[in-house]
Design a protein around this motif. Sequence first.
Motif, PDB file in Angstrom:
ATOM      1  N   GLY A   4       9.681  -3.033 -26.339  1.00 53.14           N
ATOM      2  CA  GLY A   4       9.892  -3.545 -25.012  1.00 53.14           C
ATOM      3  C   GLY A   4       9.652  -5.120 -25.193  1.00 53.14           C
ATOM      4  O   GLY A   4       9.990  -5.792 -25.687  1.00 53.14           O
ATOM      5  N   ALA A   5       9.286  -5.456 -23.743  1.00 48.62           N
ATOM      6  CA  ALA A   5       8.961  -6.710 -23.483  1.00 48.62           C
ATOM      7  C   ALA A   5       7.762  -7.028 -22.599  1.00 48.62           C
ATOM      8  O   ALA A   5       7.172  -6.103 -21.938  1.00 48.62           O
ATOM      9  N   ALA A   6       7.218  -8.085 -22.611  1.00 51.17           N
ATOM     10  CA  ALA A   6       5.869  -8.284 -21.473  1.00 51.17           C
ATOM     11  C   ALA A   6       6.557  -9.391 -20.427  1.00 51.17           C
ATOM     12  O   ALA A   6       7.106 -10.263 -20.388  1.00 51.17           O
ATOM     13  N   THR A   7       5.485  -9.376 -19.492  1.00 52.82           N
ATOM     14  CA  THR A   7       5.234 -10.328 -18.315  1.00 52.82           C
ATOM     15  C   THR A   7       3.915 -10.552 -17.992  1.00 52.82           C
ATOM     16  O   THR A   7       2.910  -9.650 -18.578  1.00 52.82           O
ATOM     17  N   ALA A   8       3.621 -11.362 -17.061  1.00 56.76           N
ATOM     18  CA  ALA A   8       2.133 -11.263 -16.518  1.00 56.76           C
ATOM     19  C   ALA A   8       2.268 -11.742 -14.974  1.00 56.76           C
ATOM     20  O   ALA A   8       3.028 -12.321 -14.709  1.00 56.76           O
ATOM     21  N   SER A   9       1.445 -11.049 -14.477  1.00 55.79           N
ATOM     22  CA  SER A   9       1.619 -10.956 -12.881  1.00 55.79           C
ATOM     23  C   SER A   9       1.914 -12.289 -12.121  1.00 55.79           C
ATOM     24  O   SER A   9       2.709 -12.748 -11.649  1.00 55.79           O
ATOM     25  N   TYR A  10       0.861 -13.368 -12.648  1.00 53.29           N
ATOM     26  CA  TYR A  10       1.033 -14.678 -11.990  1.00 53.29           C
ATOM     27  C   TYR A  10       2.415 -15.341 -12.094  1.00 53.29           C
ATOM     28  O   TYR A  10       2.982 -16.001 -11.465  1.00 53.29           O
ATOM     29  N   GLN A  11       2.601 -15.111 -13.379  1.00 54.57           N
ATOM     30  CA  GLN A  11       4.114 -15.817 -14.002  1.00 54.57           C
ATOM     31  C   GLN A  11       5.417 -15.333 -13.331  1.00 54.57           C
ATOM     32  O   GLN A  11       6.250 -16.029 -13.278  1.00 54.57           O
ATOM     33  N   VAL A  12       5.262 -14.227 -12.893  1.00 56.29           N
ATOM     34  CA  VAL A  12       6.358 -13.386 -12.362  1.00 56.29           C
ATOM     35  C   VAL A  12       6.484 -12.838 -10.877  1.00 56.29           C
ATOM     36  O   VAL A  12       7.367 -13.083 -10.238  1.00 56.29           O
ATOM     37  N   GLU A  13       5.178 -12.466 -10.556  1.00 60.10           N
ATOM     38  CA  GLU A  13       5.144 -11.659  -9.160  1.00 60.10           C
ATOM     39  C   GLU A  13       5.759 -12.647  -7.901  1.00 60.10           C
ATOM     40  O   GLU A  13       6.334 -12.120  -7.024  1.00 60.10           O
ATOM     41  N   ARG A  42       4.923  -4.108 -20.886  1.00 56.57           N
ATOM     42  CA  ARG A  42       3.500  -4.415 -20.912  1.00 56.57           C
ATOM     43  C   ARG A  42       3.643  -5.592 -19.428  1.00 56.57           C
ATOM     44  O   ARG A  42       4.426  -6.436 -19.498  1.00 56.57           O
ATOM     45  N   PHE A  43       2.532  -5.534 -18.643  1.00 59.66           N
ATOM     46  CA  PHE A  43       2.479  -6.204 -17.454  1.00 59.66           C
ATOM     47  C   PHE A  43       1.006  -6.425 -17.131  1.00 59.66           C
ATOM     48  O   PHE A  43       0.173  -5.598 -17.589  1.00 59.66           O
ATOM     49  N   SER A  44       0.720  -7.396 -16.430  1.00 61.07           N
ATOM     50  CA  SER A  44      -0.876  -7.469 -16.059  1.00 61.07           C
ATOM     51  C   SER A  44      -1.003  -7.187 -14.435  1.00 61.07           C
ATOM     52  O   SER A  44       0.028  -7.373 -13.718  1.00 61.07           O
ATOM     53  N   VAL A  45      -1.966  -6.671 -14.254  1.00 60.31           N
ATOM     54  CA  VAL A  45      -2.400  -6.641 -12.751  1.00 60.31           C
ATOM     55  C   VAL A  45      -3.250  -7.826 -12.473  1.00 60.31           C
ATOM     56  O   VAL A  45      -3.899  -8.406 -13.240  1.00 60.31           O
ATOM     57  N   GLU A  46      -3.203  -8.245 -11.108  1.00 57.57           N
ATOM     58  CA  GLU A  46      -3.561  -9.551 -10.613  1.00 57.57           C
ATOM     59  C   GLU A  46      -4.963  -9.120  -9.907  1.00 57.57           C
ATOM     60  O   GLU A  46      -5.218  -8.462  -8.901  1.00 57.57           O
ATOM     61  N   TRP A  47      -5.942  -9.762 -10.597  1.00 60.63           N
ATOM     62  CA  TRP A  47      -7.367  -9.626 -10.228  1.00 60.63           C
ATOM     63  C   TRP A  47      -7.662 -10.139  -8.863  1.00 60.63           C
ATOM     64  O   TRP A  47      -8.296  -9.482  -8.037  1.00 60.63           O
ATOM     65  N   ALA A  48      -6.918 -11.394  -8.342  1.00 59.31           N
ATOM     66  CA  ALA A  48      -7.054 -11.749  -7.099  1.00 59.31           C
ATOM     67  C   ALA A  48      -6.354 -10.925  -5.875  1.00 59.31           C
ATOM     68  O   ALA A  48      -6.858 -10.965  -4.882  1.00 59.31           O
ATOM     69  N   ARG A  49      -5.638 -10.280  -6.299  1.00 60.13           N
ATOM     70  CA  ARG A  49      -5.092  -9.127  -5.191  1.00 60.13           C
ATOM     71  C   ARG A  49      -5.794  -8.027  -5.113  1.00 60.13           C
ATOM     72  O   ARG A  49      -6.014  -7.410  -3.990  1.00 60.13           O
ATOM     73  N   ILE A  50      -6.450  -7.617  -6.245  1.00 63.53           N
ATOM     74  CA  ILE A  50      -7.186  -6.320  -6.151  1.00 63.53           C
ATOM     75  C   ILE A  50      -8.799  -6.574  -5.730  1.00 63.53           C
ATOM     76  O   ILE A  50      -9.090  -5.693  -4.996  1.00 63.53           O
ATOM     77  N   GLU A  51      -9.405  -7.535  -5.958  1.00 63.96           N
ATOM     78  CA  GLU A  51     -10.427  -7.763  -5.734  1.00 63.96           C
ATOM     79  C   GLU A  51     -10.742  -9.367  -4.857  1.00 63.96           C
ATOM     80  O   GLU A  51     -11.119 -10.335  -5.341  1.00 63.96           O
ATOM     81  N   PRO A  52      -9.917  -9.592  -3.780  1.00 67.96           N
ATOM     82  CA  PRO A  52      -9.767 -10.647  -3.141  1.00 67.96           C
ATOM     83  C   PRO A  52     -11.062 -11.250  -2.724  1.00 67.96           C
ATOM     84  O   PRO A  52     -11.059 -12.610  -2.714  1.00 67.96           O
ATOM     85  N   ARG A  53     -12.291 -10.612  -2.293  1.00 70.01           N
ATOM     86  CA  ARG A  53     -13.472 -11.036  -2.196  1.00 70.01           C
ATOM     87  C   ARG A  53     -14.406 -10.341  -2.908  1.00 70.01           C
ATOM     88  O   ARG A  53     -14.226  -9.268  -3.529  1.00 70.01           O
ATOM     89  N   GLU A  54     -15.554 -11.199  -3.445  1.00 69.13           N
ATOM     90  CA  GLU A  54     -16.547 -10.376  -4.500  1.00 69.13           C
ATOM     91  C   GLU A  54     -16.903  -9.170  -4.085  1.00 69.13           C
ATOM     92  O   GLU A  54     -17.366  -8.932  -2.765  1.00 69.13           O
ATOM     93  N   GLY A  55     -16.749  -8.022  -4.744  1.00 67.23           N
ATOM     94  CA  GLY A  55     -17.121  -6.606  -4.490  1.00 67.23           C
ATOM     95  C   GLY A  55     -16.424  -6.016  -3.474  1.00 67.23           C
ATOM     96  O   GLY A  55     -16.596  -4.823  -3.403  1.00 67.23           O
ATOM     97  N   GLU A  56     -14.935  -6.542  -3.047  1.00 68.01           N
ATOM     98  CA  GLU A  56     -14.238  -5.950  -2.011  1.00 68.01           C
ATOM     99  C   GLU A  56     -12.946  -5.685  -2.812  1.00 68.01           C
ATOM    100  O   GLU A  56     -12.118  -6.645  -3.051  1.00 68.01           O
ATOM    101  N   PHE A  57     -12.551  -4.501  -2.933  1.00 68.27           N
ATOM    102  CA  PHE A  57     -11.558  -4.077  -3.682  1.00 68.27           C
ATOM    103  C   PHE A  57     -10.451  -3.744  -2.517  1.00 68.27           C
ATOM    104  O   PHE A  57     -10.617  -2.991  -1.646  1.00 68.27           O
ATOM    105  N   ASP A  58      -9.065  -3.941  -2.685  1.00 71.59           N
ATOM    106  CA  ASP A  58      -8.099  -3.529  -1.811  1.00 71.59           C
ATOM    107  C   ASP A  58      -7.088  -2.590  -2.315  1.00 71.59           C
ATOM    108  O   ASP A  58      -6.497  -2.761  -3.275  1.00 71.59           O
ATOM    109  N   PRO A  59      -7.233  -1.470  -1.573  1.00 67.71           N
ATOM    110  CA  PRO A  59      -6.566  -0.247  -1.802  1.00 67.71           C
ATOM    111  C   PRO A  59      -5.038  -0.380  -1.956  1.00 67.71           C
ATOM    112  O   PRO A  59      -4.217   0.170  -2.666  1.00 67.71           O
ATOM    113  N   ALA A  60      -4.491  -1.347  -1.041  1.00 72.24           N
ATOM    114  CA  ALA A  60      -3.040  -1.674  -0.753  1.00 72.24           C
ATOM    115  C   ALA A  60      -2.668  -2.239  -2.151  1.00 72.24           C
ATOM    116  O   ALA A  60      -1.600  -2.119  -2.645  1.00 72.24           O
ATOM    117  N   ALA A  61      -3.568  -3.178  -2.759  1.00 67.73           N
ATOM    118  CA  ALA A  61      -2.938  -3.700  -4.059  1.00 67.73           C
ATOM    119  C   ALA A  61      -2.750  -2.579  -5.058  1.00 67.73           C
ATOM    120  O   ALA A  61      -1.981  -2.496  -5.863  1.00 67.73           O
TER     121      ALA A  61
END
Length: 408
Positions: A12-21, A67-86
């Motif tokens: 396959g091939a790889a990407t990373a969230s910030y580089q492509v999303e 292979r891809f990455s998930v973006e930490w800043a989307r998932i936990e935009p504030r310390e300890g607060e996780f975003d279900p939409a992400a």
Amino acid sequence: MKQTFPDGFYWGAATASYQVEGGIENTDWAEAAREGRVPECGIACDHYHHYQEDFALAESLGHTAHRFSVEWARIEPREGEFDPAAIEHYRQVLTELRSRNLRPFITLWHFTLPDWFAKRGGFECTDAPQLFARYCAYVVGELHDLCEEFSTMNEPNVFASNGWLRGTWPPFKRFTLTDRVSITNSGRQYEAAPERGLRPLLLYFRVLRHLAQAHNEAYRVIKVVAPAVSVSVVKHVIVFDANWNPFNKIKAWIANYYWTKKFMQRTYRSCDSIGLNYYFYTQFGDKRTWKKTDMDWNFAPGHIYDALRMLQPYGKPLFVSEAGLADADDSDRAEYITAQVKAVHQAIADGIEVQGHMYWSLLDNYEWALGFDKRFGLIAVDFQTQKRTVRPSAYVYKKICESNAVVE
Ligand code: BGC
């Protein structure tokens, strides 16, 4: 001669969230772009909205993994607060991959930090490993029914050296002596002024120590929420070699120790497998003139063999999580991929357990401090129109993927 790979070998091939999303504005990199210290990323490939089309292309090119990455800043935009939409978005991404029989490999963190984490000191802080592990456990807990392979982090040594020694990436700390030993190209035009004294060097070592702890702690807590998933670290390996000169051999040994072995010795016990990212071969005392890639890196695909050898002593299954080249006119990519794949085959023949191969990258993308000019993609992207065009070399790779073999 036909060199066939083991059954079940994945391609396959790889990407990373910030580089492509695209559209990620709450990270240290987005902040650095607003300050004019790195190029704007903007909507990049708008992969956030085009992922279905992109995965359809990957499937049509014979890939069986992605292979891809998930973006930490989307998932936990504030310390300890996780975003279900992400999380919901990444669940859709995973569902799409699975529907196309593309086995997903998630990287939980690929270089960019949520701004809240960066502002409180990032990986310089002693509690960073715990904060990182909490984030990892949350994501794996939410996604492990759709994905079995998780890498905690991408290339800790690249992250730390560009950020704390070379000053080309956030947080732009630069150690004076680094220029003398630097061999890579990560965006010289954006370098920060060097700091006096040893401070950046000491911080660099501290960050690396914390990254190793962060991986180990993440491994521990992931195994509590999802014992069955496979957890890896993605390690960038530079092959430092030497000519006949014993002094150069010592230099190469030290460089390999500090670039690869030290981090692996700290983390391999907390790995079910290890991902290899291979881009560089360099030889101390080398008098040869190398053909260069568009990154000005030696054209040395065959030395992926040595990189795999270097990871073999840790006794874990390996996979090629990234390897590839920037080649805007696609004149060298097919040759590079073929040579690289043959070297991986040789490594397997010599007893190294390698489970899969993911080319970097599926798409042209944001090459960090170098912006959008460097073209790594199997698929070309027009960043104005978002039109995708499959490059000819992608069909050479397709043949390899579909036949699970390379023909000499
Ligand atoms: C990184 C990618 C990068 C690639 C090419 C790797 O070091 O993981 O994010 O784009 O190399 O430089």
